[in-house]
Motif scaffolding. Structure first.
Motif, mmCIF file in Angstrom:
data_model
loop_
_atom_site.group_PDB
_atom_site.id
_atom_site.type_symbol
_atom_site.label_atom_id
_atom_site.label_comp_id
_atom_site.label_asym_id
_atom_site.label_seq_id
_atom_site.Cartn_x
_atom_site.Cartn_y
_atom_site.Cartn_z
ATOM 1 N N THR A 69 0.849 -1.203 0.000
ATOM 2 C CA THR A 69 0.000 0.000 0.000
ATOM 3 C C THR A 69 0.880 1.247 0.000
ATOM 4 O OG1 THR A 69 -0.132 -0.069 2.420
ATOM 5 C CG2 THR A 69 -1.930 -1.117 1.170
ATOM 6 N N ARG B 29 3.337 12.196 15.966
ATOM 7 C CA ARG B 29 1.947 11.721 15.896
ATOM 8 C C ARG B 29 1.275 11.870 17.257
ATOM 9 N NH1 ARG B 29 -0.421 7.379 12.490
ATOM 10 N NH2 ARG B 29 -1.820 6.014 13.628
ATOM 11 N N ASN C 174 -3.505 8.218 18.741
ATOM 12 C CA ASN C 174 -3.903 7.700 17.426
ATOM 13 C C ASN C 174 -3.319 6.292 17.257
ATOM 14 O OD1 ASN C 174 -4.832 7.424 14.849
ATOM 15 N ND2 ASN C 174 -3.639 9.108 13.967
ATOM 16 N N HIS D 167 1.158 -5.383 12.398
ATOM 17 C CA HIS D 167 1.430 -6.115 11.160
ATOM 18 C C HIS D 167 1.954 -7.507 11.505
ATOM 19 C CE1 HIS D 167 1.098 -2.026 9.727
ATOM 20 N NE2 HIS D 167 1.106 -2.425 8.474
ATOM 21 N N ARG E 138 -3.092 -6.310 10.360
ATOM 22 C CA ARG E 138 -2.948 -6.415 8.903
ATOM 23 C C ARG E 138 -1.803 -7.356 8.543
ATOM 24 N NH1 ARG E 138 -1.623 -4.256 3.698
ATOM 25 N NH2 ARG E 138 0.098 -2.800 4.015
ATOM 26 N N SER F 2 1.838 4.601 8.674
ATOM 27 C CA SER F 2 2.527 5.040 7.466
ATOM 28 C C SER F 2 3.784 5.820 7.884
ATOM 29 C CB SER F 2 1.590 5.909 6.633
ATOM 30 O OG SER F 2 0.998 6.910 7.432
ATOM 31 N N SER G 95 -4.372 0.909 3.385
ATOM 32 C CA SER G 95 -5.324 -0.206 3.414
ATOM 33 C C SER G 95 -6.726 0.250 3.829
ATOM 34 C CB SER G 95 -4.833 -1.266 4.410
ATOM 35 O OG SER G 95 -4.786 -0.726 5.718
ATOM 36 N N ARG H 276 -12.164 3.342 7.003
ATOM 37 C CA ARG H 276 -11.339 4.045 6.001
ATOM 38 C C ARG H 276 -11.366 3.221 4.721
ATOM 39 N NH1 ARG H 276 -4.898 4.726 7.017
ATOM 40 N NH2 ARG H 276 -4.912 2.483 6.551
ATOM 41 N N SER I 127 -12.895 5.954 14.370
ATOM 42 C CA SER I 127 -11.464 5.731 14.241
ATOM 43 C C SER I 127 -10.761 7.012 14.659
ATOM 44 C CB SER I 127 -11.139 5.406 12.789
ATOM 45 O OG SER I 127 -9.750 5.257 12.664
ATOM 46 N N GLY J 162 -7.999 8.251 14.204
ATOM 47 C CA GLY J 162 -7.240 8.951 13.159
ATOM 48 C C GLY J 162 -8.106 9.921 12.379
HETATM 49 O O1 TXA Z 1 -1.851 0.504 4.388
HETATM 50 C C1 TXA Z 1 -1.770 0.807 5.572
HETATM 51 O O2 TXA Z 1 -2.712 0.600 6.382
HETATM 52 C C2 TXA Z 1 -0.456 1.406 6.075
HETATM 53 C C3 TXA Z 1 0.652 0.357 5.925
HETATM 54 C C4 TXA Z 1 1.968 0.832 6.483
HETATM 55 O O3 TXA Z 1 0.245 -0.834 6.500
HETATM 56 N N1 TXA Z 1 -0.594 1.835 7.425
HETATM 57 C C5 TXA Z 1 -1.307 2.929 7.784
HETATM 58 O O4 TXA Z 1 -1.284 3.198 9.141
HETATM 59 O O5 TXA Z 1 -1.895 3.628 6.978
HETATM 60 P P1 TXA Z 1 -1.760 4.605 9.759
HETATM 61 O O6 TXA Z 1 -1.428 4.509 11.191
HETATM 62 O O7 TXA Z 1 -1.135 5.701 8.989
HETATM 63 O O8 TXA Z 1 -3.312 4.588 9.601
HETATM 64 C C6 TXA Z 1 -4.092 3.681 10.371
HETATM 65 C C7 TXA Z 1 -5.496 4.184 10.557
HETATM 66 C C8 TXA Z 1 -5.534 5.446 11.419
HETATM 67 O O9 TXA Z 1 -6.548 6.313 10.891
HETATM 68 C C9 TXA Z 1 -5.943 4.917 12.798
HETATM 69 O O10 TXA Z 1 -6.625 5.870 13.570
HETATM 70 C C10 TXA Z 1 -6.837 3.734 12.423
HETATM 71 O O11 TXA Z 1 -6.244 3.191 11.255
HETATM 72 N N2 TXA Z 1 -6.813 2.720 13.479
HETATM 73 C C11 TXA Z 1 -5.749 1.983 13.892
HETATM 74 N N3 TXA Z 1 -6.077 1.217 14.948
HETATM 75 C C12 TXA Z 1 -7.377 1.446 15.213
HETATM 76 C C13 TXA Z 1 -8.288 0.960 16.207
HETATM 77 N N4 TXA Z 1 -7.913 0.064 17.116
HETATM 78 N N5 TXA Z 1 -9.548 1.439 16.180
HETATM 79 C C14 TXA Z 1 -9.938 2.350 15.252
HETATM 80 N N6 TXA Z 1 -9.119 2.852 14.292
HETATM 81 C C15 TXA Z 1 -7.847 2.404 14.271
#
Ligand code: TXA
Ligand code: MG
Length: 356
Positions: free
Chosen positions: A42, A65, A69, A74, A128, A150, A188, A202, A236, A238
């Motif tokens: 991704t 960050r 958040n 992985h 993931r 990311s 993703s 998302r 979420s 984020g």
């Molecule tokens: O493709 C991807 O998902 C990439 C690659 C590196 O795997 N990772 C990625 O991670 O985009 P990040 O942290 O940039 O975005 C993850 C999103 C954030 O909006 C976060 O708030 C949400 O997923 N998220 C993560 N864990 C969560 C949880 N336990 N409950 C709700 N939302 C969550």
């Protein structure tokens, strides 16, 4: 040594068939509590040993960050789910078997072994299994689950090349593995599996249609449909942060064909008349239509995947180019278009014009 004080090792690695010695070195960095940026299918991720709370905290500091958040865990094999999730609903298992390894993240209930710092204040934990030889080899060799957002500075577009990572994080992390451009170019799909129905928080590489096809009805979180507006109670965390915002304001023009081009030209002329420098993000076949502006082509019409692959690169280009405003052609919501549109709308922060 760059800003941040750490010496960042930059290593090239074959994206299809990574050198085991390089992966061993990177795995060792993770085991010792360091940070390694690595390619996925991704975008690039910034990894730390998810079971080492101090290492996890370093991720938040390196990226700038917000500490609340949550991060994605992985993994490289199905068994890990049972080690690190509290329970695995039947539908989640079906989806994982269908789409993993691949560009979709599932939220399950967090198990006791994972430090709370990975998803602070939440009962859910995101999982993931990435579909990339370098990512999978790294997780396997590290022998621990890898927490990874990311690999961008908070507030910048996700990195789709190792060079993007270097620009943002050099001097702040231990190692960058350069395995070539990330494939998809967008993050993703995030799906909450903790309720009765899957809820898409998302949109991303796996579409709602694909998920529905596997397990029946799915919900789209409100934040997906109204991206760009403020959502009061996002599911979420984020989503509550103003995600990526370009340095110059971005106006998104949605609609079909000629009217979109005409509207962008009209807005461009207005700005040019005021002495402003205008950037345009357009489809490849339209680039000849925009004169007197800095036009960058991002993908072809009717091919949202090609737009996804080049969108973040185009946004980064404009961040560095000193334009006063960015005008962007929209894409349809079909298939992967939903995810592309979601990112464009967020970048526009509500400045969306509909024509036709
Ligand atoms: O493709 C991807 O998902 C990439 C690659 C590196 O795997 N990772 C990625 O991670 O985009 P990040 O942290 O940039 O975005 C993850 C999103 C954030 O909006 C976060 O708030 C949400 O997923 N998220 C993560 N864990 C969560 C949880 N336990 N409950 C709700 N939302 C969550
Ligand atoms: Mg991110």
């Amino acid at each position: 040594m760059a800003a941040g004080g750490l010496e960042t090792l930059f290593l090239k690695v074959d994206g299809n068939c990574p050198d085991p010695e390089i992966i061993r070195q990177a795995g060792l960095v993770l085991r010792r509590g360091g940070l390694v940026a690595f390619p996925t299918e991704t975008v690039y991720g910034l990894g730390a040993n998810a079971l080492d709370e101090a290492a996890v905290r370093k991720i938040f500091i390196a990226k700038g960050r917000p500490m609340d958040n949550p991060l994605i865990l992985h993994i490289s094999d199905m068994e890990s789910i049972y080690l690190y999730a509290d329970s695995v609903p039947a539908k989640a298992r079906v989806l994982m078997e269908r789409f993993w390894p691949g560009p979709v993240t599932f939220i399950l209930r967090r198990g006791g072994r994972v430090p709370e710092a990975v998803s602070p204040g939440l009962t859910g934990l995101a999982f993931r299994m990435p579909d990339h030889p370098v990512a999978l080899a790294l997780i396997r060799v590290a022998g621990v689950p890898v927490a990874a957002p990311s690999a961008n500075l908070s507030g910048r577009p996700s990195p789709t090349t190792a060079e993007h990572v270097r620009r943002d994080l050099s001097g702040r992390i231990d190692m960058i593995l350069d395995g070539g451009p990330a494939g998809l170019g967008l993050e993703s799909t995030v799906v909450d599996m903790t309720g009765d129905l899957p809820v898409i928080l998302r949109p991303g590489g796996i579409t709602p249609e694909q998920i529905m096809d596997a397990v029946g009805p799915v919900e789209l979180d409100r934040s997906v449909e109204v991206a760009g507006e403020t959502v009061k109670k996002p599911r979420s965390p984020g989503m509550k942060y103003r995600h990526y915002a370009p340095s110059a304001p971005l106006v998104l023009v949605e609609g079909d064909g000629a009217p979109v081009i005409a509207e962008i030209k009209r807005i461009a002329l207005e700005y040019i008349g005021k002495g402003k420098k205008v950037g345009v993000i357009c489809r490849r076949e339209n680039i000849g239509q925009y004169e007197g502006v800095l036009a960058v082509s991002a993908g072809a019409s009717n091919d949202p995947a090609s737009v996804a692959a080049s969108l973040y690169g185009a946004l980064r280009y404009f961040d560095d180019s000193g334009v006063d405003v960015i005008l962007a052609e929209g894409v349809g919501n079909r298939g992967l278009g939903l995810a592309v549109n979601n990112r464009l709308r967020r970048a526009a922060g509500g400045k969306v014009v509909r024509v036709g």
